[in-house]
Scaffold this active site. Structure first.
Site, PDB file in Angstrom:
ATOM      1  N   TRP A  87       0.860  -1.179   0.000  1.00  0.00           N
ATOM      2  CA  TRP A  87       0.000   0.000   0.000  1.00  0.00           C
ATOM      3  C   TRP A  87       0.899   1.232   0.000  1.00  0.00           C
ATOM      4  CZ3 TRP A  87      -1.850   2.642   4.923  1.00  0.00           C
ATOM      5  CH2 TRP A  87      -2.809   3.618   4.644  1.00  0.00           C
TER       6      TRP A  87
ATOM      7  N   ASP B 272      -0.131  -5.228   9.582  1.00  0.00           N
ATOM      8  CA  ASP B 272      -1.190  -4.323   9.150  1.00  0.00           C
ATOM      9  C   ASP B 272      -2.358  -5.191   8.714  1.00  0.00           C
ATOM     10  OD1 ASP B 272      -2.868  -2.403   8.148  1.00  0.00           O
ATOM     11  OD2 ASP B 272      -1.418  -1.509   6.778  1.00  0.00           O
TER      12      ASP B 272
ATOM     13  N   LYS C  19     -12.797  -1.769   5.775  1.00  0.00           N
ATOM     14  CA  LYS C  19     -13.214  -2.714   4.737  1.00  0.00           C
ATOM     15  C   LYS C  19     -14.168  -3.777   5.279  1.00  0.00           C
ATOM     16  CE  LYS C  19     -10.135  -1.012   1.746  1.00  0.00           C
ATOM     17  NZ  LYS C  19      -9.347  -0.105   2.575  1.00  0.00           N
TER      18      LYS C  19
END
Length: 470
Positions: free
Chosen positions: A192, A273, A311
């Site tokens: 990311w 993460d 999400k």
């Protein structure tokens, strides 16, 4: 009057008459000249205003306007694409860039369990809009950390953060202050994009480690292990807990075990993460495997977690997340919490309340929890279906490429292997908006656009390689 004193007395009346005429003429001249200069001034002012309007930037610089020398910053790689998509008037346009779930009709979806939780909160007279503590809502934190760590959550110290971005920022700042000087954070390539900026802004030195092979369109496990081995002892290794972004390619369970063993031997720090727990496979317990294995089998290896509920709960705009550290020493947990509070207080003071209250309400209610798990699985199942359908439709369109890597990947994204030039052609020719690394959001596909997208991908990739020699 001055002149009248020099004339003879017998000319006095004549002079007075003449002076009267002179003064009258002079006054008329003065009025006319005043009008002329007023007109001239007005014209000059009009000309000056026009000149100023035509040379605004030069005038601003001359007047020393504050911050006039600030340069225009580059647009965000992803948000800039979203803006371009919004501005596009092509009726065929498709957005497979944004990292947010869309339902089968291409619309944002609020989970019914989230709506039910909000209704329950509205009916609760004890709910209020007061500030949370610096560390956040402790009841939410207990539920959130149990969701991630399972039975190991009681040995964790955690704080509520501004989603996963805030969690990475708080964690990075903590490491910058308390890891040994010179400790680097190693970040997978690719990752990311915000990881690099967040860690650098936190004050950490960053280095890459190999993760994905463009030659095989799969995990570069050997390169990853070699780079982790060669990293200085005690380095920070950033790991995606599941559904790696952008590749959708995760290590197997056996590979995770080997990674854990190697990192323990190297005395590394594990920084997970986790943005897709439950959203990846449809099973939150399965998606927590890597984190829980490291906690249970990593010995005294420090394990940290940046957790997001954007999400998997669909709470994108609520900015709900946590940062936590696994630590079995209760006294050390207190000291860590004190320092995390000191980091947060000048950064954003305390976290927002609504999103965390939704998560807490769902995970505190057995029926809502059951409903949530079913809804989360339905999102994951739809994405898995679209993956399979994309590969099948590409084959039906006549593509001879091996697209099995797309169906083997997991989570929201597919890393197609397309080059920047192919991606540009998709956007320019077909109004299909995606990032230039070939990543597409599978959540942006549906029965109404998947054939169009597949045929377009076939057109731009036909006769060209979707792998890169390394």
């Amino acid at each position: 009057l001055f002149f009248s004193r020099h004339y003879h007395h017998h000319h006095h009346l004549f002079v007075k008459i003449q002076l009267f005429g002179l003064i009258s003429s002079f006054n008329m001249f003065h009025v006319r000249m005043s009008a002329f200069f007023l007109l001239l001034s007005t014209s000059a002012n009009s000309f000056a205003l026009k000149a100023t309007s035509d040379t605004a930037s030069a005038t601003a610089a001359a007047l020393n306007v504050p911050f006039s020398d600030v340069a225009m910053g580059p647009p965000d790689a992803i948000l800039g694409i979203a803006q371009a998509f919004k501005a596009c008037d092509d009726p065929r346009k498709v957005n497979v860039c944004v990292g947010a779930y869309r339902d089968s009709s291409g619309k944002p979806w609020i989970l019914p369990s989230v709506r039910a939780a909000e209704r329950k909160m509205m009916e609760d007279a004890t709910e209020n809009k007061e500030y949370l503590a610096i560390e956040g809502d402790m009841d939410f934190l207990k539920k959130a950390l149990a969701f991630a760590y399972g039975a190991f959550s009681s040995d964790c110290v955690g704080v509520q953060t501004l989603s996963g971005t805030g969690a990475c920022r708080v964690g990075g700042k903590f490491l910058a202050e308390f890891a040994p000087p010179g400790t680097k954070v190693f970040i997978p390539v690719p990752t990311w994009g915000n990881h690099w900026k967040i860690m650098a802004e936190a004050g950490l030195e960053t280095s890459p480690y190999r993760y994905y092979s463009r030659a095989s369109n799969g995990l570069d496990y050997d390169g990853m292990m070699e780079d982790i081995e060669q990293a200085p002892d005690g380095s920070i290794i950033l790991l995606h807990a599941c559904a790696h972004n952008p590749t959708g390619c995760d290590p197997t369970k056996d590979q995770w075990k080997a990674i854990c063993d190697l990192m323990q031997n190297k005395k590394h720090i594990a920084f997970f993460d986790s943005a897709y727990q439950g959203f990846a496979s449809g099973d939150a317990e399965q998606d927590a495997f890597a984190l829980r294995y490291f906690v249970e089998n990593g010995g005294d290896m420090p394990v940290m977690l940046a957790q997001s509920f954007a999400k998997n709960f669909g709470l994108y705009g609520e900015r709900c997340g946590t940062f936590s550290i696994f630590c079995q020493d209760a006294e050390a947990r207190e000291r860590i919490m004190s320092q995390l509070r000191l980091i947060i207080r000048p950064m954003y003071s305390n976290p927002p309340k609504h999103g965390s209250s939704i998560v807490k309400t769902i995970l505190s209610d057995d029926e809502l929890t059951k409903q949530y798990y079913q809804e989360c699985k339905s999102m994951a199942d739809r994405i898995l279906e679209m993956r399979s359908k994309l590969v099948t439709t590409l084959q039906e369109a006549g593509s001879t490429h091996d697209w099995s890597h797309v169906s083997n990947q997991i989570g929201m994204f597919a890393y197609t292997g397309m080059s920047e030039e192919m991606c540009d052609e998709l956007t320019d020719k077909y109004a299909i908006y995606l990032t230039r690394d070939g990543r597409i959001s599978v959540a942006g596909l549906n029965d109404g656009n998947i054939e169009y997208v597949a045929k377009a991908i076939h057109d731009v990739t036909d006769g060209k390689s979707i792998t890169t020699a390394e």
